[in-house]
Write an enzyme that holds these catalytic residues in place. Structure first.
Site, PDB file in Angstrom:
ATOM      1  N   LYS A 217      -6.586   3.824   8.394  1.00  0.00           N
ATOM      2  CA  LYS A 217      -5.624   4.762   7.828  1.00  0.00           C
ATOM      3  C   LYS A 217      -6.160   6.194   7.857  1.00  0.00           C
ATOM      4  O   LYS A 217      -5.419   7.143   8.139  1.00  0.00           O
ATOM      5  CB  LYS A 217      -5.279   4.341   6.403  1.00  0.00           C
ATOM      6  CG  LYS A 217      -4.490   3.041   6.318  1.00  0.00           C
ATOM      7  CD  LYS A 217      -4.281   2.605   4.883  1.00  0.00           C
ATOM      8  CE  LYS A 217      -3.494   1.301   4.821  1.00  0.00           C
ATOM      9  NZ  LYS A 217      -3.320   0.812   3.437  1.00  0.00           N
TER      10      LYS A 217
ATOM     11  N   SER B   3       0.804  -1.217   0.000  1.00  0.00           N
ATOM     12  CA  SER B   3       0.000   0.000   0.000  1.00  0.00           C
ATOM     13  C   SER B   3       0.843   1.275   0.000  1.00  0.00           C
ATOM     14  O   SER B   3       0.292   2.365  -0.096  1.00  0.00           O
ATOM     15  CB  SER B   3      -0.943   0.006   1.209  1.00  0.00           C
ATOM     16  OG  SER B   3      -0.219  -0.050   2.405  1.00  0.00           O
TER      17      SER B   3
END
Length: 805
Positions: free
Chosen positions: A750, A707
């Protein structure tokens, strides 16, 4: 003594051919040998000393041929120990250099086809050279004469050796009289040393060392040392045996006395009324326990065994403990739950702030239990970072149902017996944690929380996660069998709730039996409300403060959350509030104040300098630095990707404890920058003359995952274009070599991490747009989202204009 076989491997090919030619068979069918040569018999795990007679079992064809040739020719044979007993075809280099010349007393072939030869040792020898041309090993040898015994030193050692040898024989239970007589009659020190060394129970290597010791005084010292050790062992063994026998005799004596006492009491009509009353009490307790028929039958069977036992026997207490467990366990069916949905909502709202989606799912679960009490509902598994309220949610469910709550911690459990219990054959055996928790609850209708199910281990004692497969399966746990109880127990009425920090470490079959409910981290406003409603009151009570004695402003709470904690849960926040309360308690206890009010300006004196600050603006102010978003088991976090270049040859250097996947993301990002060099305004030749160094700080922490691909590409594009990345923007997403931005997981965690770090703009893969439904509304209001289809959109959205342009 140093012995060398210099000539074994130094013979020329011509000399070996001559030796082979010299080998010939006589008319009598025997082999002609040089005068100083003997047939070699390799042996393993035995050493023959001069003067000893030993049988040797022959199993290898070469050994059988050698023994038969020597016996037929009535020639002596050289017995040599091979260095490695596992070598099947030993060569000259595999044999020791010193052995014993022996006469073959008898050659025996048994009816089953095995061969044995009985040898009598005559004299030591050392190998000079091996001869070729024979079907077995033949060597020229030099016979070693035993040195003459002379001097008082030798005589003293000889006398001491004879005395110690006789002492050892006296301590042996069945020492041969012939051996005792032989030792007494020996007059030669060398012969005595060889005899004792041959019969001693020592390692073969130690015997070979004594055989190779030609110096008589050193040989006598070596044998005396081994014999002294053996003498001490035998004396200690004799003492232990006598103590054990004395203890056993005492035990038998006490047993006989007790049996006689029982007989006397029986004759006088004074039987053990106390034991009879105890057994009757156990029988009544079994009848009242409400056990199933099969279990009650087993309990009565054990009770009959108990009646026939003496209460002094060790097994009596084991059977009694087993019956106590059966009686004290809750066997009766619990009453159906009386669920008040309004009260359940009130309890959940009162105990927990936020977590709206989680509380909604729990209310649905309770509604199904109310409409279908006999149904097998799902096993709920609360998954989230530490400190978000997983355990307290389980307690709230038990309160809403009106059930008792018990908790079983599974963290670090690596023994299957912790779940299924130990078998009663082991001393100190107990049921498993499941049965122990039910006994503690006192009812089968309890809420049992299996805490930290993701931290189960597996060892050589079995896999506890496999044992939980039966526990957490409503179709089979109605006949759960604990190893200690050895009877089926119905767990179907127990409401199991599990907790975990991560799902990756939970085995697939076990995870499949549970319904996963994710608990996200809290926003700053939610933490402030939780602190105001729950944490502050708890810390006031723990530190002995009254509400009117302590006040803390909202600005101070917000500063603690922002500057002194950075976590998904609230445990660290509660510790910091506790520190503030303790400072107030000191002032009130000393009489310096009647009440204390804490404002933001007071925190530095109490908690010290701020522990966290907005690093994004500081780190992203120069080209080559991008802010990424990462998922961790304890919630989301931000990470920085720093890129720098130096004159070189085009190498890519990666540091910061990056995993393989993250390294590949950096390589893919550099390739994308190269492929878009013209579009980005980068000279293609600059890559060939530049070394690129990519570093992800917090180098002591391992990092991995795809990611960070967008952040890697952005940092490299910023470096080569000399355009800084916007300081208020963080990003996540995987990249492909075509420049596509691919979706990633952990969006909710996140985004919350970005909000905690002060980020106001987040770039996400376009295919992750649907995941924003799980993001709290507060985060959506504070953060602008940019959705990316490819990396070109990332360049346009995040890179600042070049300085000076």
């Amino acid at each position: 003594m140093s012995l060398e076989l210099d000539s074994v491997n130094q013979k020329s090919a011509g000399e070996r051919a001559s030796a082979a030619a010299a080998a010939r068979v006589t008319p009598q069918g025997t082999y002609a040998l040089p005068d100083d040569a003997v047939i070699i018999l390799p042996v393993r795990r035995m050493v023959l000393f001069p003067g000893m007679i030993l049988p040797v079992a022959l199993g290898r064809e070469a050994s059988i041929a050698a023994a038969q040739a020597a016996a037929k020719a009535k020639q002596p044979i050289g017995v040599l120990l091979q260095r490695n007993a596992k070598t099947e075809k030993p060569g000259p280099e595999d044999l020791c250099l010193v052995g014993t010349v022996a006469n073959i007393v008898r050659y025996v072939t048994t009816p089953d086809g095995t061969h044995h030869v009985i040898c009598q040792g005559q004299q030591r020898f050392r190998v000079v050279e091996y001869l070729e041309g024979y079907p077995f090993m033949v060597a020229r040898v030099g016979r070693i004469e035993d040195p003459e015994a002379a001097g008082k030193e030798i005589e003293a050692r000889f006398v001491q050796l004879k005395e110690r040898a006789l002492q050892v024989l006296e301590l042996l239970p069945q020492a041969p009289q012939e051996l005792i007589a032989g030792i007494q009659s020996i007059s030669s020190p060398g012969a005595l040393a060889d005899l004792v060394a041959g019969v001693m129970d020592i390692e073969v290597s130690e015997k070979q060392a004594l055989l190779e010791t030609i110096d008589l005084q050193k040989r006598l010292d070596g044998v005396l040392e081994h014999l002294a050790h053996r003498l001490q062992v035998l004396k200690l063994s004799r003492e232990i045996d006598e103590r054990t026998k004395t203890s056993l005799d005492e035990t038998q004596r006490k047993y006989l006395l007790r049996e006689q006492m029982k007989s006397i009491q029986k004759e006088l009509g004074e039987g053990d009324e106390g034991q009879a009353a105890e057994l009757e009490e156990l029988k009544n307790a079994i009848a009242e326990a409400g056990m199933p028929e099969e279990v009650e039958k087993q309990a009565l069977k054990e009770l009959k065994r108990l009646e026939r036992m003496s209460d002094a026997s060790g097994e009596y207490s084991m059977v009694r403990t087993y019956l106590d467990w059966l009686i004290e366990l809750p066997w009766k069916s619990p009453e159906l739950d009386a669920i008040d949905m309004a009260e359940a909502r009130r309890i959940l709202d009162a105990d927990h702030f936020g977590l709206d989606q989680v509380k909604k799912r729990i209310v649905e679960f309770l509604a199904v239990r109310k409409l279908n009490p006999e149904g097998h509902g799902p096993i709920l598994c609360f998954v989230g970072p530490p400190g978000v309220g997983k355990t307290s949610l389980g307690q709230s469910v038990a309160k809403a149902l009106g059930r008792k709550f018990v908790r079983v911690s599974l963290g670090g459990v690596h023994d299957e017996a912790e779940i299924r219990g130990h078998r009663r054959t082991y001393i100190g055996a107990l049921p498993g944690n499941i049965i122990q928790a039910l006994k503690k609850a006192g009812t089968r209708g309890c809420v049992m929380m299996l805490d930290e199910i993701d931290k189960l281990g597996a060892g050589f004692h079995g896999d506890p996660s496999s044992a939980l497969l039966e526990v957490l399966d409503p179709a089979q746990n109605n006949t759960f069998r604990d190893n200690y109880l050895a009877v089926p127990y119905d767990l179907s009425r127990v409401l199991f709730i599990t907790t975990a920090n991560v799902l990756d470490t939970i085995p697939g079959p076990l995870r499949d039996r549970m319904e996963i409910i994710q608990l996200p981290g809290y926003t700053q406003e939610e933490k402030r409300e939780i602190a105001r409603r729950y944490l502050l009151a708890r810390q006031l009570k723990e530190n002995g403060l009254k509400p009117e004695q302590f006040e803390i402003t909202d600005a101070a709470l917000t500063a603690i959350i922002r500057d002194y904690t950075r976590e998904a849960g609230v445990r660290s926040l509660e510790r910091q509030i506790g520190a503030v309360c303790r400072r107030a308690a000191v002032r009130i206890a000393e009489g310096a104040a009647q009440g204390v009010k804490i404002d933001e300006k007071d925190l530095a004196d109490i908690l010290g300098p701020t522990k966290f600050e907005n690093e994004v603006a500081l780190r992203a102010a120069v080209p080559g630095v991008a802010t990424g978003l990462a998922w961790t088991p304890v919630g989301g976090d931000i990470l920085f990707v720093e890129a720098s270049r130096t004159p070189g040859s085009g190498k890519l250097i990666l540091t910061g404890q990056l995993g393989d996947v993250m390294k590949e993301s950096a390589q893919a990002g550099l390739t994308l920058v190269k492929s878009r060099a013209a579009t980005l305004g980068i000279e293609s030749t600059s890559f060939e003359k530049t070394d690129v160094h990519v570093h992800v700080p917090a180098g002591a922490i391992p990092k991995d995952g795809p990611s960070a691909g967008v952040a890697m590409f952005t940092a490299l594009a910023s470096l080569f274009t000399e355009r800084a990345v916007r300081a208020d923007t963080a990003m996540t997403g995987e990249i492909s070599l075509r420049g596509l931005v691919l979706p990633v997981g952990g969006i909710k965690e996140k985004v919350l991490a970005a909000m905690r770090a002060g980020v106001r703009r987040v770039m996400l893969p376009a295919r992750n747009r649907k995941d924003l439904e799980e993001v709290p509304a507060e985060a959506k209001e504070k953060i602008d989202f940019v959705f990316l289809q490819d990396v070109d959109e990332a360049v346009r959205a995040v890179l600042e204009p070049r300085r000076g342009s």
